[in-house]
Write a protein that holds these residues in place. Sequence first.
Motif, PDB file in Angstrom:
ATOM      1  N   ARG A 215       0.848  -1.192   0.000  1.00 38.35           N
ATOM      2  CA  ARG A 215       0.000   0.000   0.000  1.00 38.35           C
ATOM      3  C   ARG A 215       0.879   1.236   0.000  1.00 38.35           C
ATOM      4  NH1 ARG A 215      -5.418   0.518   1.104  1.00 38.35           N
ATOM      5  NH2 ARG A 215      -5.152   2.574   2.008  1.00 38.35           N
TER       6      ARG A 215
ATOM      7  N   GLY B 137       0.097  15.730  -6.923  1.00 36.55           N
ATOM      8  CA  GLY B 137      -0.726  15.108  -7.961  1.00 36.55           C
ATOM      9  C   GLY B 137       0.094  14.339  -8.966  1.00 36.55           C
ATOM     10  N   ALA B 138       1.425  14.585  -8.972  1.00 32.76           N
ATOM     11  CA  ALA B 138       2.294  13.784  -9.835  1.00 32.76           C
ATOM     12  C   ALA B 138       2.284  12.344  -9.330  1.00 32.76           C
ATOM     13  CB  ALA B 138       3.706  14.350  -9.819  1.00 32.76           C
ATOM     14  N   HIS B 139       2.365  11.400 -10.250  1.00 31.48           N
ATOM     15  CA  HIS B 139       2.407   9.991  -9.850  1.00 31.48           C
ATOM     16  C   HIS B 139       3.857   9.529  -9.742  1.00 31.48           C
ATOM     17  CE1 HIS B 139      -1.874   8.479 -10.230  1.00 31.48           C
ATOM     18  NE2 HIS B 139      -1.947   9.777 -10.432  1.00 31.48           N
TER      19      HIS B 139
ATOM     20  N   LEU C 195       6.571   6.576 -10.202  1.00 27.67           N
ATOM     21  CA  LEU C 195       6.856   5.372 -10.973  1.00 27.67           C
ATOM     22  C   LEU C 195       8.293   4.953 -10.680  1.00 27.67           C
ATOM     23  CD1 LEU C 195       4.522   6.873 -12.544  1.00 27.67           C
ATOM     24  CD2 LEU C 195       5.504   5.975 -14.626  1.00 27.67           C
TER      25      LEU C 195
ATOM     26  N   PRO D 205       5.633   5.105 -18.706  1.00 26.84           N
ATOM     27  CA  PRO D 205       4.453   5.607 -18.014  1.00 26.84           C
ATOM     28  C   PRO D 205       3.206   4.785 -18.357  1.00 26.84           C
ATOM     29  CG  PRO D 205       4.978   7.049 -19.849  1.00 26.84           C
ATOM     30  CD  PRO D 205       6.064   6.005 -19.784  1.00 26.84           C
ATOM     31  N   ARG D 206       3.089   3.669 -17.708  1.00 26.31           N
ATOM     32  CA  ARG D 206       1.885   2.851 -17.866  1.00 26.31           C
ATOM     33  C   ARG D 206       1.355   2.513 -16.486  1.00 26.31           C
ATOM     34  NH1 ARG D 206       4.826  -0.071 -21.920  1.00 26.31           N
ATOM     35  NH2 ARG D 206       4.962  -1.848 -20.504  1.00 26.31           N
ATOM     36  N   ILE D 207       0.087   2.199 -16.428  1.00 26.29           N
ATOM     37  CA  ILE D 207      -0.576   2.079 -15.134  1.00 26.29           C
ATOM     38  C   ILE D 207       0.020   0.964 -14.291  1.00 26.29           C
ATOM     39  CG2 ILE D 207      -2.455   0.551 -15.933  1.00 26.29           C
ATOM     40  CD1 ILE D 207      -2.698   3.498 -13.415  1.00 26.29           C
TER      41      ILE D 207
ATOM     42  N   TRP E 281       1.798   8.582  -5.405  1.00 21.78           N
ATOM     43  CA  TRP E 281       1.662   9.940  -5.902  1.00 21.78           C
ATOM     44  C   TRP E 281       2.161  10.925  -4.860  1.00 21.78           C
ATOM     45  CZ3 TRP E 281      -2.005   6.992  -3.746  1.00 21.78           C
ATOM     46  CH2 TRP E 281      -2.800   7.547  -2.740  1.00 21.78           C
TER      47      TRP E 281
ATOM     48  N   TYR F 107       5.907  11.673 -12.195  1.00 18.48           N
ATOM     49  CA  TYR F 107       5.375  11.828 -13.558  1.00 18.48           C
ATOM     50  C   TYR F 107       4.091  12.635 -13.495  1.00 18.48           C
ATOM     51  CZ  TYR F 107       3.729  10.293 -18.170  1.00 18.48           C
ATOM     52  OH  TYR F 107       3.272  10.235 -19.455  1.00 18.48           O
ATOM     53  N   ASP F 108       4.082  13.744 -14.206  1.00 19.28           N
ATOM     54  CA  ASP F 108       2.982  14.709 -14.096  1.00 19.28           C
ATOM     55  C   ASP F 108       2.592  15.204 -15.496  1.00 19.28           C
ATOM     56  OD1 ASP F 108       1.168  16.476 -12.888  1.00 19.28           O
ATOM     57  OD2 ASP F 108       2.683  18.036 -12.652  1.00 19.28           O
ATOM     58  N   PRO F 109       2.130  14.290 -16.352  1.00 21.69           N
ATOM     59  CA  PRO F 109       1.932  14.692 -17.752  1.00 21.69           C
ATOM     60  C   PRO F 109       0.922  15.811 -17.941  1.00 21.69           C
ATOM     61  CG  PRO F 109       0.941  12.529 -17.316  1.00 21.69           C
ATOM     62  CD  PRO F 109       1.778  12.884 -16.117  1.00 21.69           C
ATOM     63  N   VAL F 110      -0.068  15.925 -17.056  1.00 26.67           N
ATOM     64  CA  VAL F 110      -1.060  16.989 -17.289  1.00 26.67           C
ATOM     65  C   VAL F 110      -0.447  18.377 -17.084  1.00 26.67           C
ATOM     66  CG1 VAL F 110      -3.066  15.552 -16.744  1.00 26.67           C
ATOM     67  CG2 VAL F 110      -1.991  16.917 -14.927  1.00 26.67           C
ATOM     68  N   ARG F 111       0.751  18.425 -16.473  1.00 33.77           N
ATOM     69  CA  ARG F 111       1.439  19.720 -16.364  1.00 33.77           C
ATOM     70  C   ARG F 111       2.832  19.619 -16.977  1.00 33.77           C
ATOM     71  NH1 ARG F 111      -0.526  20.363 -10.192  1.00 33.77           N
ATOM     72  NH2 ARG F 111       0.230  18.237 -10.311  1.00 33.77           N
TER      73      ARG F 111
END
Lengths: 983, 416, 83
Positions: free
Chosen positions: A887, A905-907, A909, A915-917, A923, A956-960
């Motif tokens: 966890r 908010g960045a994930h 990895l 960058p795959r789920i 995060w 990893y924060d692709p939305v920004r």
Amino acid sequence: MTRLRSGGLIDRDTHLRFSFDGRGYTGHPGDTLASALLANGVRLFGRSFKYHRPRGVLSAGPEEPNALVELRNGARREPNIPATVTELFDGLEASSQNRFPSLRFDLMAANALLSPLFPAGFYYKTFMWPASWWERVYEPLIRRAAGLGRAAAMPDPDGYEHAHLFCDVLVIGAGPAGLAAALAAGRSGARVVLCDADTRLGGTLLAEPDEVDGQPGAVWAQSVERMLRDCAEVRILTRTTVFGAYDHGTYAALERVADHKPHPAPGEPRQRVWRIVAKRVVLGAGAVERLVAFPGNDRPGVMLAGAVRCYLARYAVAPGGSVVVLSGGAEGWRTVAALARHGVPVAAVIDRRGEVPEPDAALARRIGARLFAGGRIAATRGSTGLHEVIVRDATGGTIPVAADLLAVAGGHNPQVQLACHLGGRPVWDEDRAAFLPPATLPPGMTVAGAAAGRYGLAECLRDGATLGSGAAAAAGFPNAPSPVPRAAGDAEAATSIWLMPGRKSFVDLQHDVTTDDIALAHREGFRAVEHMKRYTTHGMATDQGKSGGVLGMAMMATLTGRTMADTGTTLHRPPYTPVAIGALAGAHRGRHFRPIRRTPGHDWAAEQGASFIESGPWLRAQWFARAGETDWLQSVSREVLAVRSGVGVSDVSTLGKIELVGPDAGALLDFVYTNTMSTLPVGRVRYGIMLREDGFVLDDGTAARLEADRWVVTTTTANAPRVLAHMEFAHQVLRPSLRVAFVSVTDRWAQYAVAGPHARDVIAALLGVVHDVSDAAFPYMACGTFGDLRLFRISFSGELAYEVAAPARDGDALIRRIVQAGSAQGIVPYGLEALSVLRVEKGHPAGGELNGQTTARDLGLGRMLSQRKDFIGRALARRPALLDPMRPTLVGLVPVDKRTRLRAGAHLLPRGAPPRIEHDQGWITSVAFSPTLSHWIALGLLANGPARHGEVVRAYDPVRSGDAEVQVVAPCFIDPDGGRLRG
Amino acid sequence: MSYSFFSLAREALRGHVGWRPAWRDAEPQPRYDAVVVGGGGHGLATAYYLASEHGMTSIAVLEKAWIGSGNAGRNTTIIRSNYLLPGNEGFYELSMKLWEGLEQRLNYNTMVSQRGVLNLFHSDAQRDAFARRGNAMRLHGVDAELLDAVQVRARHPYLDFDDARFPIRGGLLQRRGGTARHDAVVWGYARGADARGVDIVQNCEVTGIDVANGRVRGVRTTRGDIAAAKVALACAGNSSRVAALAGLRLPIESHVLQAFVSEGVKPLIDGVITFGAGHFYISQSDKGGLVFGGDIDGYNSYAQRGSLPVVEDVMQSGMAVLPMLGRLRVLRQWGGIMDMSMDGSPIIDASPVAGLYVNAGWCYGGFKATPASGWCFAHLIARDAPHPVAAAYRLDRFARGALLDERGAGAQPNLH
Amino acid sequence: MRIPCPHCGERASEEFSYLGAADPVRPAADASAAEWHDYVYLRDNPAGVMREFWHHVHGCRRWLVVARDVRTHAISAAVDAGA
């Protein structure tokens, strides 16, 4: 002009100017927009939804499907307003809808030529190829074509308000039944509220020649109004539509306060929504006339017979110069008589009955009207208005009759909607040929008069008087039987003529649904009335099928061979007539959407140049910019450094505070906190966490034992209400035997954190020499009362720190005293952002971590779960998946390249992982620029985090567009041993 | 018969007399291989995919009223795959992919309209939470964009940027999100299932579930007993009641959710917008009506109606974000019964009774899930194994602690 | 809806918050994991009369047990949860 020379409830001495489609007209007070336009000879009001067919006025009420206009201009423009219920005022501006370029020459009328391609549901069968064309080509075309009027697309400049009423008897509708009911109930002394949508009381009495108690109906209505106004407990609301029935006797009504004026007066609401709680209700909503489906029944000039009588009598308008009346019985002949009385020529009467009673036939002869017994309508003719009715007589021959008005008497639809809002289904009554109120009415409701299918005037009056006094008696106001107002004209056979199918026989005028569409729905299996409605859109227009709705059911019943009772009807839902969203919202708009809570120190913070930020309901100081600072980060960093190196003060009043008193307070706290509180000595504070019963963290805070039996606990700002309710549940429901009482004191105490190496000097100066606040006398996690002040030595910043609390009334004075006491140390006010930086530097969990999805273990607080006692959440916190080391668990993170900015908010990895789920391991929950360390730092939740300190992972924060390497570290960046706290 | 512009034109020339029922109103047979209880979108999609993907044809869908009479027939039609948690996002993205080809596949225009779903945010903390979600979507290969206030304003200039209690700071946009025509989804699946031999039986209420030796044998209905080795429940708000017929208790409460539609107006709002400082979402239908809603009323209910305070709350939220709505008028409000699960996420699983399968717990998000729900439920029923993308939707997740709680609300359905 | 608070009289429902079924009894501290699971997660969810918790948050702040028919909203009883 078609205004009659005399009569009507209009003020002929006053002239109101108004415009329609830019052209000027005049009317009189008492007119509606529809009556005034008709009086000016205007017959073409709009274009229909689908085929752009010309449409005129059908009705004289809220059931109007055709004569819809855009009312007013600019930000006050309202689409789809029925001209039939729009009170005329001087300066009114209205425009027709759904036409291009003009109402008379509408190019879109070409749609009608293609109408064979547009039957019901045509869009489900096409527009599928190529798939990408839907959003790009087909849908924009459909969307542009759909919708009738144009919304203002600007903020509504007018205001609205809500108000409440409580009464014994609510009477809905002030027609003959409602007036009689209100009078009977009012005389009992009961609190009565009488609502009517119209501008004046009387309902159909205003449009009919019948006398009541020997007076003309309208005069009688006025006399009743005077009597009601003499009853101290009666309240009359005109221009007020009761639009919804809700549970437990709650009704909602819309009062149009200022719609009859160009705009509301300053401070006046445009509309007001009343919430009325009534012990008993008499529904006297009346009945609406029913459309008849025949070919060309939509042409301007086709009008409901009762509407014709209303325009004649109430508005003194002749809606036509040569009239054909379609009759099924008394209603039609009453219309013939009214036309004759007002001198309007009747060209023909078509009576569906094969045998017409002699008195009626005699009337036709006397006025020179041709009589077609057993006839029907084969077609109507006219371009933008009716000029010819093609009659099919009993022998099958077709006879053209020149006419510009066709009055249709097809029967009535009782207005049972409010009786059905709680789920009751209307019941079909074969004798009355109508859907009547359901067997199970809303508790406390009775239905009087035409709404119950009892149309005769004498019946309505008797019904009203009986049910009105019955309602009052049931509400506790027994009264002598009220005299029943007397009138002639009793029950008459119900008329029902509905269907004369043929091409372009409309059952829903506004949505252009024809009998052919119903037949198609039947052919394609959409036979349940709800399927039929949804497939054809029948009854879904702004009039909600008030006039034509039953026609579709009748048509479907005919096609399926079922009875009307078996066919059934669709559900009635609020609102009865459309209600403005602004009215339903009321005054809570813009900045007043939700109350703003300000702390006692707000004004001081504002004086100090604070920037404020919304924090839940609160406004909190975010930072205090100083001269020369150009960037928020500059200000925040200065404030943080001041706390770390000197001393700062921050307003923490918004934190929840709950004060407990009683011998078992400690036992209750042991139950709600995971750790043991009852062992805490007086004068000490302990940090604690609370779980939900499902084992996840609810909140964290501190518990301070001020006296043996007196405690005060703190909560986070966001969770304060929830924690209080949670503790009340724990006490009242789960542990009722505990002797403890508690209450929220969040608003009663202003509280300030004084933090930094020099904090003790400030506190000493504040309290004066009589109080010893040395570390020995008042160590870390001590608490105490000093006069009016409460002092807690707790720290969110990791520095030597205190929180000082004063009663709210002294909150402003206290912050000024603290600043004065700290002037020698150069005390610096710090805001929410600095507070956040300080806590991230120390790794204290807050909003980003306390998100309802984390366990104590996730936050590194697993050791706080006592093994020795029961507490809320204990059992379910032990579930296997919650103990899984994979966890995501709290870690600190620092950028490998110290110049990198981190963002929450960045994930996280594994380093170098694509960058795959499946590589998602956690995060970032919180970030801060640490001025102490001179780089960004973060807290995060990382799978198996505590075992990975030192590892480099990918943030990893692709939305920004962020992608950085960060090193996993312990979640504490400053003073990990806590030496500063205890300094 | 196939639907196309050409068939429409051909029928136009002969008065549309050649159209046949979109689906048969079937009489129930005494025996089927599988019975799906519930003729809503999920049940019909399940039957359709059982037939089309798994070759099963002896299937009945039993509907107590008319198909689509539950939540499929009363919802705000939003489709999106913008979830946070891995157990959810993959599933909803499968649904989105199925939506994207649905019309051509079903030969029925369900008006899937991908005009975007924009979730507004109003604080830094909310921005970061949305970023976390957007990044999770991107990790799934799903489109997500984080817009700032300037970008939001360019897209929707009419939002309240100037006088808001909770100023708009930006939004999370999924361009592939949008809406679909809810009734058409029901009818399209019904037509497709019917064409593959599925019996759609209306006015047929299940009154009992026959279980012997721990195995389902069939159902009792108001139209007679029906034997079936597999019984699949897709009963939304009535899931608890129907499951109770087989002695099951579910982690579900039934709550009412209200929705609203305004009168039709010319194009005003493009795409779907949700408010982040209150519970409110809105879009404009192709017919012109604004379709919007808010939070559930918050108490257990099997009555398909809501309360006035919630109406007012929804309207306040609407006005808070779109002050131009003030003079537009609500035409109709309605209430649907939501199967609120204890963590806010659905259940697609076998039950302790062999041959009895449960599809429930959709809360107020079931519409967008329709295709994937049917797809995965059909897989489970046909193969007796969970579909990989629905593997998180097991009933035992509550006991294990493997919850799918997107909002962190805990085991309190009225907060989900 | 209007809730008849036994302490404050009949009040509008927005004065209250709601928690759901009042029948499940919190298990003993040493109860099995299955008992705890059932208590926290499983619901009868009947279509009929339910005993349920309402909290008079904007009134007396007492937790109440209200008997309500969830099909009609008819309320047949409302008592203090500690009574």
